[in-house]
Scaffold this motif. Sequence first.
Motif, PDB file in Angstrom:
ATOM      1  N   GLY A 112      57.296  29.077  55.002  1.00 52.63           N
ATOM      2  CA  GLY A 112      58.564  30.122  55.069  1.00 52.63           C
ATOM      3  C   GLY A 112      57.866  31.525  54.748  1.00 52.63           C
ATOM      4  O   GLY A 112      59.101  32.224  54.564  1.00 52.63           O
ATOM      5  N   VAL A 113      56.773  31.949  54.793  1.00 51.32           N
ATOM      6  CA  VAL A 113      56.451  33.266  54.583  1.00 51.32           C
ATOM      7  C   VAL A 113      56.602  33.897  55.934  1.00 51.32           C
ATOM      8  O   VAL A 113      56.312  33.406  57.004  1.00 51.32           O
ATOM      9  CB  VAL A 113      54.714  33.368  54.290  1.00 51.32           C
ATOM     10  CG1 VAL A 113      54.391  34.694  53.914  1.00 51.32           C
ATOM     11  CG2 VAL A 113      54.785  32.574  52.874  1.00 51.32           C
TER      12      VAL A 113
ATOM     13  N   ILE B 105      51.740  29.358  47.046  1.00 47.07           N
ATOM     14  CA  ILE B 105      51.972  30.220  48.311  1.00 47.07           C
ATOM     15  C   ILE B 105      51.908  31.895  47.586  1.00 47.07           C
ATOM     16  O   ILE B 105      52.169  32.446  46.691  1.00 47.07           O
ATOM     17  CB  ILE B 105      53.572  30.439  48.345  1.00 47.07           C
ATOM     18  CG1 ILE B 105      54.045  29.100  48.967  1.00 47.07           C
ATOM     19  CG2 ILE B 105      53.929  31.492  49.698  1.00 47.07           C
ATOM     20  CD1 ILE B 105      53.333  28.322  50.156  1.00 47.07           C
ATOM     21  N   PRO B 106      50.649  32.405  48.140  1.00 51.88           N
ATOM     22  CA  PRO B 106      50.338  33.949  47.934  1.00 51.88           C
ATOM     23  C   PRO B 106      51.405  34.817  48.007  1.00 51.88           C
ATOM     24  O   PRO B 106      51.322  35.898  47.307  1.00 51.88           O
ATOM     25  CB  PRO B 106      49.121  33.952  48.779  1.00 51.88           C
ATOM     26  CG  PRO B 106      49.576  33.279  50.111  1.00 51.88           C
ATOM     27  CD  PRO B 106      50.269  32.011  49.726  1.00 51.88           C
TER      28      PRO B 106
ATOM     29  N   MET C 149      44.275  27.948  48.348  1.00 49.99           N
ATOM     30  CA  MET C 149      45.433  27.982  47.505  1.00 49.99           C
ATOM     31  C   MET C 149      46.633  27.344  48.003  1.00 49.99           C
ATOM     32  O   MET C 149      47.096  26.717  47.087  1.00 49.99           O
ATOM     33  CB  MET C 149      45.733  29.576  47.547  1.00 49.99           C
ATOM     34  CG  MET C 149      46.767  29.703  46.410  1.00 49.99           C
ATOM     35  SD  MET C 149      47.312  31.695  46.461  1.00 49.99           S
ATOM     36  CE  MET C 149      45.656  32.221  46.104  1.00 49.99           C
ATOM     37  N   VAL C 150      46.832  27.334  49.207  1.00 51.09           N
ATOM     38  CA  VAL C 150      48.196  26.671  49.745  1.00 51.09           C
ATOM     39  C   VAL C 150      47.974  25.358  50.003  1.00 51.09           C
ATOM     40  O   VAL C 150      48.636  24.394  49.509  1.00 51.09           O
ATOM     41  CB  VAL C 150      48.653  27.461  50.940  1.00 51.09           C
ATOM     42  CG1 VAL C 150      49.626  26.626  51.911  1.00 51.09           C
ATOM     43  CG2 VAL C 150      49.001  28.922  50.886  1.00 51.09           C
TER      44      VAL C 150
ATOM     45  N   ARG D 102      50.206  28.358  59.110  1.00 51.54           N
ATOM     46  CA  ARG D 102      50.387  27.519  57.884  1.00 51.54           C
ATOM     47  C   ARG D 102      51.406  28.290  56.938  1.00 51.54           C
ATOM     48  O   ARG D 102      52.299  27.676  56.444  1.00 51.54           O
ATOM     49  CB  ARG D 102      49.044  27.484  57.100  1.00 51.54           C
ATOM     50  CG  ARG D 102      49.265  26.790  55.863  1.00 51.54           C
ATOM     51  CD  ARG D 102      49.223  25.179  56.336  1.00 51.54           C
ATOM     52  NE  ARG D 102      49.309  24.264  55.165  1.00 51.54           N
ATOM     53  CZ  ARG D 102      50.676  23.839  54.902  1.00 51.54           C
ATOM     54  NH1 ARG D 102      51.545  24.103  55.491  1.00 51.54           N
ATOM     55  NH2 ARG D 102      50.663  23.137  53.711  1.00 51.54           N
ATOM     56  N   LEU D 103      51.254  29.559  57.072  1.00 49.76           N
ATOM     57  CA  LEU D 103      51.969  30.625  55.926  1.00 49.76           C
ATOM     58  C   LEU D 103      53.564  30.484  56.744  1.00 49.76           C
ATOM     59  O   LEU D 103      54.535  30.389  56.099  1.00 49.76           O
ATOM     60  CB  LEU D 103      51.709  32.013  55.862  1.00 49.76           C
ATOM     61  CG  LEU D 103      50.342  32.108  55.182  1.00 49.76           C
ATOM     62  CD1 LEU D 103      49.824  33.507  54.936  1.00 49.76           C
ATOM     63  CD2 LEU D 103      50.739  31.441  53.613  1.00 49.76           C
TER      64      LEU D 103
END
Length: 419
Positions: free
Chosen positions: A179-180, A154-155, A147-148, A174-175
Amino acid sequence: MNKSYQVVIIGGGPAGLSAAHSASKAGAHSVLVIERDRELGGILQQCIHNGFGLKHFKEELTGPAYAERCYDMVKNLPNVDFITDTMVIDILPDKTVVAASPQQGLLRITAGALVLAMGCRERTRGAIRIPGQRPAGVFTAGAAQRMVNMEGYIPGQRAVILGSGDIGLIMARRLSLEGVKVLACLELAPYSNGLTRNIVQCLDDYGIPLYLSHTIAKIHGQDRLTGVTCTKVDENCTPVGGSEFYLECDTLLLSVGLIPENELSKKLEIPLHPLTGGPIVDQYRHTMREGVFAAGNVVHVHDLADFASEEAEIAGRAAALYTLGQLPKAQSVIEVNAGDGLRTVVPQRLSLTGEQEEIRLFIRPSAPQRGATLSTACGGAPLASRPIPVAKPGEMIISTITADKAARIDKDLLLELRK
């Protein structure tokens, strides 16, 4: 449409492409690779991080770059064909492959030898039965990675990761880069199941806490995930009362193991190993079904794509030699057993031919150990041993039996890892 090929390879990931290259080099005059995705490369297409190729190509590459290297080796070979966007739906007992394609319709492809290289799939929430509602926001780590990295979505904004498998660890990094806020990584076992380098580079470097011997007791939220209740577990993986704590999040990634994709193997009634989940194979990666070989994650889950490629080269070469009538005939077959300190050994059997070559064993420890010794015994008599300074379940041990020692094997092998 009916076609015929000397070697048919199911799966166009790093294992399938490496098997095609090896089969062509070994003399196969017609090789076909069947891939169900739109492009070749398999799971590597979504693995945009580096760390691939250090062993196989002696160079650090990203996942897509590694896949491209594998493709470059075979794309100009006149005896290798590719079919993408094509799903194999059945394999008949005579090794006829039945596949479906939107462009070509139903295909029936006759094979002299088959190489199974279908990879593996992720274990889902249903397989681990986490209590709670079924809100949006719960993903497998691989689905979130696609998805990313490939779809550009972004999930969520606050994430928790269950499981310390390599895909989950890489997605934590990665997240974070996107910015997650990654709140924590929880692992049911008292040790991490990922590579040490991923623990350091993906968690430690980003200040993400790793809770060992922890799991998720409940998922909260109706339409969208609102949080998870975490709990400590004892040595029997039973939740410890009073240890619960709540994490407010809108995203939960599951990195709780991979399962070799063997639905086609089951249709062929190929015996599967109960611990690896893949076919039982010999040193040529020949399954217990005549003329059917297997390699890569469909046999057992690998740490590195490099190891999957190495194994696939063995299978591709052997498949080609089989169709040419040049694969050495087994005079006897012996078992390779995992003893104390080990979970699995691949191959699980050796076909003794009288002209033995070097044999590579892929070994998975059952628990972390320091200062241990890997010993190999043949019928109870010592054959080889070597020190293993650090052994971890997340990192495979590769052991080589030299040709001269392989020639001395005449009884079942037992491998053990002890201090």
